[in-house]
Design a protein around this motif. Sequence first.
Motif, PDB file in Angstrom:
ATOM      1  N   CYS A   1       1.011  -1.164   0.136  1.00 20.26           N
ATOM      2  CA  CYS A   1      -0.077  -0.087  -0.012  1.00 20.26           C
ATOM      3  C   CYS A   1       0.918   1.103  -0.009  1.00 20.26           C
ATOM      4  O   CYS A   1       0.603   2.259  -0.774  1.00 20.26           O
ATOM      5  CB  CYS A   1      -0.915  -0.053   1.315  1.00 20.26           C
ATOM      6  N   GLY A   2       1.997   1.288   0.800  1.00 20.31           N
ATOM      7  CA  GLY A   2       2.660   2.428   0.972  1.00 20.31           C
ATOM      8  C   GLY A   2       3.581   2.526  -0.329  1.00 20.31           C
ATOM      9  O   GLY A   2       3.721   3.814  -0.843  1.00 20.31           O
ATOM     10  N   ALA A   3       4.032   1.597  -0.958  1.00 21.86           N
ATOM     11  CA  ALA A   3       4.750   1.722  -2.308  1.00 21.86           C
ATOM     12  C   ALA A   3       3.575   2.372  -3.441  1.00 21.86           C
ATOM     13  O   ALA A   3       4.182   3.177  -4.074  1.00 21.86           O
ATOM     14  CB  ALA A   3       5.369   0.446  -2.652  1.00 21.86           C
ATOM     15  N   ALA A   4       2.657   1.886  -3.334  1.00 26.96           N
ATOM     16  CA  ALA A   4       1.697   2.273  -4.166  1.00 26.96           C
ATOM     17  C   ALA A   4       1.306   3.723  -4.208  1.00 26.96           C
ATOM     18  O   ALA A   4       1.613   4.353  -4.934  1.00 26.96           O
ATOM     19  CB  ALA A   4       0.327   1.542  -4.313  1.00 26.96           C
ATOM     20  N   ASN A   5       1.167   4.046  -2.958  1.00 24.94           N
ATOM     21  CA  ASN A   5       0.967   5.709  -2.580  1.00 24.94           C
ATOM     22  C   ASN A   5       2.275   6.228  -2.774  1.00 24.94           C
ATOM     23  O   ASN A   5       2.031   7.547  -3.409  1.00 24.94           O
ATOM     24  CB  ASN A   5       0.649   5.766  -1.022  1.00 24.94           C
ATOM     25  N   ALA A   6       3.137   5.714  -2.577  1.00 24.03           N
ATOM     26  CA  ALA A   6       4.359   6.631  -2.862  1.00 24.03           C
ATOM     27  C   ALA A   6       4.739   7.116  -4.413  1.00 24.03           C
ATOM     28  O   ALA A   6       4.896   8.001  -4.697  1.00 24.03           O
ATOM     29  CB  ALA A   6       5.657   5.835  -2.170  1.00 24.03           C
ATOM     30  N   ALA A   7       4.396   5.734  -5.024  1.00 25.84           N
ATOM     31  CA  ALA A   7       4.465   5.902  -6.455  1.00 25.84           C
ATOM     32  C   ALA A   7       3.424   7.049  -7.064  1.00 25.84           C
ATOM     33  O   ALA A   7       3.958   7.820  -7.870  1.00 25.84           O
ATOM     34  CB  ALA A   7       4.125   4.668  -7.347  1.00 25.84           C
ATOM     35  N   VAL A   8       2.361   7.219  -6.549  1.00 22.88           N
ATOM     36  CA  VAL A   8       1.330   7.982  -6.700  1.00 22.88           C
ATOM     37  C   VAL A   8       1.918   9.442  -6.398  1.00 22.88           C
ATOM     38  O   VAL A   8       1.603  10.352  -7.506  1.00 22.88           O
ATOM     39  CB  VAL A   8      -0.012   7.917  -6.327  1.00 22.88           C
ATOM     40  N   THR A   9       2.487   9.533  -5.342  1.00 23.17           N
ATOM     41  CA  THR A   9       3.203  10.819  -5.077  1.00 23.17           C
ATOM     42  C   THR A   9       3.914  11.347  -5.942  1.00 23.17           C
ATOM     43  O   THR A   9       4.161  12.516  -6.265  1.00 23.17           O
ATOM     44  CB  THR A   9       3.538  10.636  -3.505  1.00 23.17           C
ATOM     45  N   VAL A  10       5.143  10.187  -6.129  1.00 26.85           N
ATOM     46  CA  VAL A  10       6.060  10.466  -6.986  1.00 26.85           C
ATOM     47  C   VAL A  10       5.501  11.213  -8.281  1.00 26.85           C
ATOM     48  O   VAL A  10       6.050  12.238  -8.865  1.00 26.85           O
ATOM     49  CB  VAL A  10       7.273   9.549  -7.156  1.00 26.85           C
ATOM     50  N   LEU A  11       4.636  10.411  -8.837  1.00 27.81           N
ATOM     51  CA  LEU A  11       4.214  10.540 -10.255  1.00 27.81           C
ATOM     52  C   LEU A  11       3.764  12.289 -10.069  1.00 27.81           C
ATOM     53  O   LEU A  11       3.868  12.933 -11.125  1.00 27.81           O
ATOM     54  CB  LEU A  11       3.085   9.526 -10.519  1.00 27.81           C
ATOM     55  N   ALA A  12       2.691  12.410  -9.187  1.00 26.80           N
ATOM     56  CA  ALA A  12       2.142  13.722  -8.900  1.00 26.80           C
ATOM     57  C   ALA A  12       3.353  14.987  -8.755  1.00 26.80           C
ATOM     58  O   ALA A  12       3.015  15.978  -9.477  1.00 26.80           O
ATOM     59  CB  ALA A  12       1.350  13.802  -7.786  1.00 26.80           C
ATOM     60  N   LYS A  13       4.485  14.562  -8.207  1.00 28.00           N
ATOM     61  CA  LYS A  13       5.332  15.500  -7.704  1.00 28.00           C
ATOM     62  C   LYS A  13       6.083  15.772  -9.302  1.00 28.00           C
ATOM     63  O   LYS A  13       6.644  16.966  -9.417  1.00 28.00           O
ATOM     64  CB  LYS A  13       6.202  14.862  -6.624  1.00 28.00           C
ATOM     65  N   GLN A  14       6.158  14.710 -10.026  1.00 28.64           N
ATOM     66  CA  GLN A  14       6.917  15.005 -11.149  1.00 28.64           C
ATOM     67  C   GLN A  14       6.082  15.670 -12.298  1.00 28.64           C
ATOM     68  O   GLN A  14       6.168  15.810 -13.594  1.00 28.64           O
ATOM     69  CB  GLN A  14       7.313  13.759 -11.890  1.00 28.64           C
TER      70      GLN A  14
END
Lengths: 258, 182
Positions: free
Chosen positions: A93-106
Amino acid sequence: MNKRAVNTQYIFILYFLILFISTEAVAWGVPDIVKKAQETLNGTQNKSDDNSTEKKKEFSVAKDATIGAAFCGGLFKILGKADDDVVKAALACGAANAAVTVLAKQGKDKYAKQYSQITSDMASSEKEINLLEGETRSNNQKVNTYQSQVNNLILKEKDDERFIHESAGLREKLDKQLLTNKSARSKAAAKLEILDKQIAELDVIINDSPDIDSLQATKITLVQQKGRLTTSVKQANGMNDELLAQKSKLDNEVIKRS
Amino acid sequence: MCFPTALKCLLFFFMINLFGCSSTCSTDPDELSRLCAARYNIGANKQLEDHLTARQHDADDMRKQVDLSRQELADSKKQLSDMSLKFATVDAKTESARKKARKIAVELDLKQRDIESKENDLNALDQQIKMLKGKKTNQKETIAQLNQAERDLEQTKAEIQLLNDYLHTDLLIKAENALAYD
């Protein structure tokens, strides 16, 4: 101090008390999740440290994953799950949320939204696939039972009139089972279409951000789910063919004995 | 101000808090609340909504096709039933002719049951399409299910075609011949 002022003070005290309790509830159990998640993710961190280009990255998926895992883990713990499961589920769950955050940050908002939707759909898909697999197993057992009933009737029933009478009932059951199988197959095939689209969407996101490991992990899960559904559809098709074959066998025997 | 009033005020504060979250969450990627992201996604996918509306219009066409197939089946069933009635009056002179007539009559009866089974397939499909047409939630799943219903309809139509072909190019001709030589 007048009565109104006292009451206002009560309101503020109550308000902050509730805010404090909610925050504490989420934070409860978070520290050990952070520790375990960091240990598990150490490999990922070291791997990215070895790569000089990775060092220059503004955002760290591993770091975000740890934070995400802590958040998800805290929630899982509050929901009362076992420790091992907590870390495993929290990491995913954390990795998925993190990937969402990273994509949004980019600045890749569209991909962030798509990926967020895919990961949130994954859990409900898992439940549906489990149910469909159960349905397939149960249908398979029924088909086997009907198959032996047809064989027994043909081999053992020597009285033609009784045979014709009993075969009518059995034929009806075969027809009903065919309808049930078709319905199960259709449900699996519709779900398969959704998974196919999600995998295609994910492929586009992976091509755009190949450095985010959790995207690959999600794709592996989706492909596994697709494989299970494909098996269910194939089994349902096989069972339908078998039921039709039994029906035809029964009909030929009925005509022969008439 | 009594205690219930205080509770009302608290509720008001919380509502303000929630509204503040949901109204400012769309652009900040560091936003902690997943509620905000969820709110952003609900109804945001206009393209998917348009696709679903178009597919729901197609559902009417699918139901018309179901009606046509039903009519085809009803016609075939009537032909089989008429033929069965004729066979009931057959009084063949020889045992072999009687046996042949009996076998054809049995097959006519079995094929009538096959037609009823196909009618059940069509009824189940019609109900499903009707239900999916009225469904407003979870567009992605409804679209996939409508696509699948269309594929199922095509397959059922193909099966009906196969059955009708057999009835009209084989069984009914065989039955007519048997009657003619009676």
